[in-house]
Design a protein around this motif. Structure first.
Motif, PDB file in Angstrom:
ATOM      1  N   ASP A  61      48.071  36.062  40.277  1.00 56.14           N
ATOM      2  CA  ASP A  61      49.242  36.563  39.552  1.00 56.14           C
ATOM      3  C   ASP A  61      49.413  35.801  38.242  1.00 56.14           C
ATOM      4  OD1 ASP A  61      49.747  38.423  41.492  1.00 56.14           O
ATOM      5  OD2 ASP A  61      51.473  37.405  42.366  1.00 56.14           O
ATOM      6  N   TRP A  93      46.906  37.192  35.746  1.00 56.66           N
ATOM      7  CA  TRP A  93      47.352  38.443  35.109  1.00 56.66           C
ATOM      8  C   TRP A  93      48.425  38.163  34.054  1.00 56.66           C
ATOM      9  CZ3 TRP A  93      45.546  43.349  35.271  1.00 56.66           C
ATOM     10  CH2 TRP A  93      44.601  43.654  36.250  1.00 56.66           C
ATOM     11  N   GLU A 120      52.174  48.540  41.597  1.00 52.97           N
ATOM     12  CA  GLU A 120      51.733  48.158  40.258  1.00 52.97           C
ATOM     13  C   GLU A 120      50.530  47.220  40.328  1.00 52.97           C
ATOM     14  OE1 GLU A 120      51.107  47.849  36.360  1.00 52.97           O
ATOM     15  OE2 GLU A 120      52.346  49.333  37.391  1.00 52.97           O
ATOM     16  N   ARG A 139      47.458  48.558  38.057  1.00 59.60           N
ATOM     17  CA  ARG A 139      46.966  47.827  36.882  1.00 59.60           C
ATOM     18  C   ARG A 139      45.462  47.628  36.945  1.00 59.60           C
ATOM     19  NH1 ARG A 139      50.008  42.055  38.191  1.00 59.60           N
ATOM     20  NH2 ARG A 139      48.608  41.353  39.871  1.00 59.60           N
ATOM     21  N   ARG A 140      44.892  47.533  38.159  1.00 60.29           N
ATOM     22  CA  ARG A 140      43.434  47.462  38.296  1.00 60.29           C
ATOM     23  C   ARG A 140      42.784  48.765  37.832  1.00 60.29           C
ATOM     24  NH1 ARG A 140      40.080  43.012  38.754  1.00 60.29           N
ATOM     25  NH2 ARG A 140      41.293  41.354  39.747  1.00 60.29           N
ATOM     26  N   LYS A 166      43.924  50.819  35.561  1.00 56.89           N
ATOM     27  CA  LYS A 166      43.954  50.829  34.095  1.00 56.89           C
ATOM     28  C   LYS A 166      42.888  49.898  33.522  1.00 56.89           C
ATOM     29  CE  LYS A 166      48.969  51.553  34.327  1.00 56.89           C
ATOM     30  NZ  LYS A 166      50.282  50.863  34.196  1.00 56.89           N
ATOM     31  N   LEU A 167      42.712  48.741  34.163  1.00 56.31           N
ATOM     32  CA  LEU A 167      41.720  47.773  33.705  1.00 56.31           C
ATOM     33  C   LEU A 167      40.310  48.350  33.822  1.00 56.31           C
ATOM     34  CD1 LEU A 167      41.827  44.569  32.931  1.00 56.31           C
ATOM     35  CD2 LEU A 167      40.751  44.321  35.173  1.00 56.31           C
TER      36      LEU A 167
END
Length: 479
Positions: free
Chosen positions: A128, A131, A197, A201-202, A204-205
């Motif tokens: 965390d 990120w 989320e 977010r992974r 999107k990455l």
């Protein structure tokens, strides 16, 4: 070895603080508060840095756990993240949902009077932090390769394969029948264990790193296996297992009896803001109802704790063995007990009772007998011990089996085992179809996210070796 290690002799084990029980019951937020930097460093310093780290041996990914604990204790968090992520595609997810009490922490060699090192919470804290500081980067190959792979399934096994191959320059295309990436990490696991989320977010990455996602695409209907084999140099099947196990007892056709995955998917979609008619109508919503969940695994714990948050008037978990024999995480059982779930151990359902709609579950008391051939104690009914539990919503959380993939994909050449899982060469991970590989739950049966990640990473290596060898053979033949 840094002087700050081996602190288990003076520091007690501590997990991050849990939120207040009343607050936990009222929302779907994760139940643990953030680890303070000082606390995470102190807990990491309890590691004994043993020469044969059983925590690593019992992690399916064989992570270098003592190494990143030592780096965390020294405040070198970016390096800890690099070491952690070198062997784990989704460390921030595993830190949240892995059953550490059965894997790494459960096999910590520190004397039990001192309790094991807090591994999972430290892993979550490391990543965390990574990120938050922008240390997590998209897959970035040094050189692009012409070879491509088609991956069926955007769950943990498929995504782990995609990330590993893309980082080596492959052209990767992921096909999934659902509208979001993540598989059961999105639709099967509730927010209080894994906020969405963290998964999104992974996605999107990976898109930023050049992985192509084709969603709402059903293989066998929208595209065939033959078409995928023609488009790509290799295909990897990582569909997971979604077919709910059932129980055949009188009254099974009554309204108000639902499979666990239908119930959890409706709840997760509602939390994601989707329009879910079956939830809005109350059919898959436990609000104000007396809920009975059948089963004792992690899915059953997800169901009972979801029902509490939806405002059920009573929640009972019915399991035919005792607490010590539950297959789910003991931490999850403890969390459920704290939140008000009632457990009825050593009881098995005989029938569902009701007039058109379920009104009660009739069950019989059981006792544990001698171990069978697998070493597990057999269960036997106690004559005359029948009883009933009032019920408005019964949820069957009895496990999952493989769907009939040869029929779904219209590809009878895909060989399956007697359990319906795909049959592969366990050395190469290839199915009966040349160039078509498989891994994760569709091969091993319903298992853990961490095992799916392991299979995905291993499959990437096998696929790369296969395609490279094939390309080399073709080039030699052309000379």
């Amino acid at each position: 070895m840094a002087e700050r290690m081996l602190q288990f002799v003076r520091l007690s084990q501590a997990q991050p603080e849990k939120r207040d029980i009343a607050a936990r019951r009222s929302d779907f937020g994760e139940i643990y508060r953030e680890f303070a930097a000082e606390a995470a460093s102190a807990q990491a310093s309890r590691c004994s840095q043993c020469g044969v780290p059983f925590c690593s041996i019992h992690c399916p990914l064989n992570q270098n756990i003592p190494d990143w604990l030592k780096l965390t204790a020294e405040g070198r968090l970016e390096e800890a993240h690099e070491v952690n992520s070198a062997t784990n595609t989704f460390p921030e997810i595993c830190g949240r949902i892995c059953p550490q009490d059965r894997l790494c922490e459960g096999n910590c060699v520190i004397e039990k009077g001192f309790e094991s090192v807090t591994i999972g919470a430290v892993e979550k804290y490391i990543n965390d932090t990574a990120w938050e500081n922008g240390w997590v980067k998209p897959p970035s190959p040094r050189q692009e390769k012409p070879h491509s792979i088609g991956i069926i399934g955007a769950g943990p096994a498929g995504l782990a394969t995609a990330e590993r191959l893309r980082s080596r320059g492959w052209q990767v295309h992921v096909y999934d029948r659902y509208d979001r990436v993540g598989g059961l990490m999105i639709y099967g696991i509730p927010n209080f264990k894994l906020e969405k989320e963290v998964v999104l977010r992974r996605w999107k990455l990976f898109e930023a790193g050049g992985i192509h996602f084709h969603l709402n695409v059903a293989v066998g209907t929208d595209i065939t296996i033959d078409e995928l084999r023609a488009k790509h140099d290799a295909v990897f099947i990582a569909t997971g297992v979604y077919k709910a196990r059932d129980i055949e007892v009188p009254g099974s056709d009554l309204a108000g009896i639902v499979p666990a995955l239908d119930y959890l998917t409706a709840s997760n979609r509602d939390n994601l803001g989707d329009d879910v008619p079956a939830f809005a109508s109350g059919g898959l919503n436990a609000h104000g109802k007396r809920v009975v969940v059948l089963g004792g695994g992690d899915t059953a714990m997800d169901c009972v704790r979801t029902a509490i948050r939806q405002g059920a008037s009573a929640v009972t978990c019915l399991y035919r063995r005792d607490k010590a024999n539950m297959p789910g995480s003991m931490r999850e059982v403890k969390n459920a007990e704290e939140e008000g779930v009632e457990f009825t151990w050593l009881a098995a359902p005989d029938a569902f009772v009701g007039n058109g709609k379920v009104e009660a579950v009739r069950a019989t008391r059981m006792h544990l007998g001698l171990p069978d051939a697998t070493g597990r104690q057999q269960v036997a009914a106690i004559p005359g011990s029948e009883f009933s539990i009032p019920c408005d919503l019964a949820i069957k959380a009895l496990g999952f089996d493989a769907e009939d993939l040869p029929a779904m994909f219209n590809e009878p050449a895909l060989a399956v085992t007697r359990w319906g899982t795909l049959k592969v060469d366990h050395r190469t991970m290839m199915t009966a179809l040349p160039g078509v590989f498989a891994g994760g739950d569709i091969v091993r049966g319903a298992s853990l996210v961490v095992w799916a990640i392991r299979d995905g990473r291993d499959a990437a290596d096998q696929i790369e070796a296969y395609v490279t060898q094939k390309a080399s053979a073709l080039a030699t033949a052309a000379e």
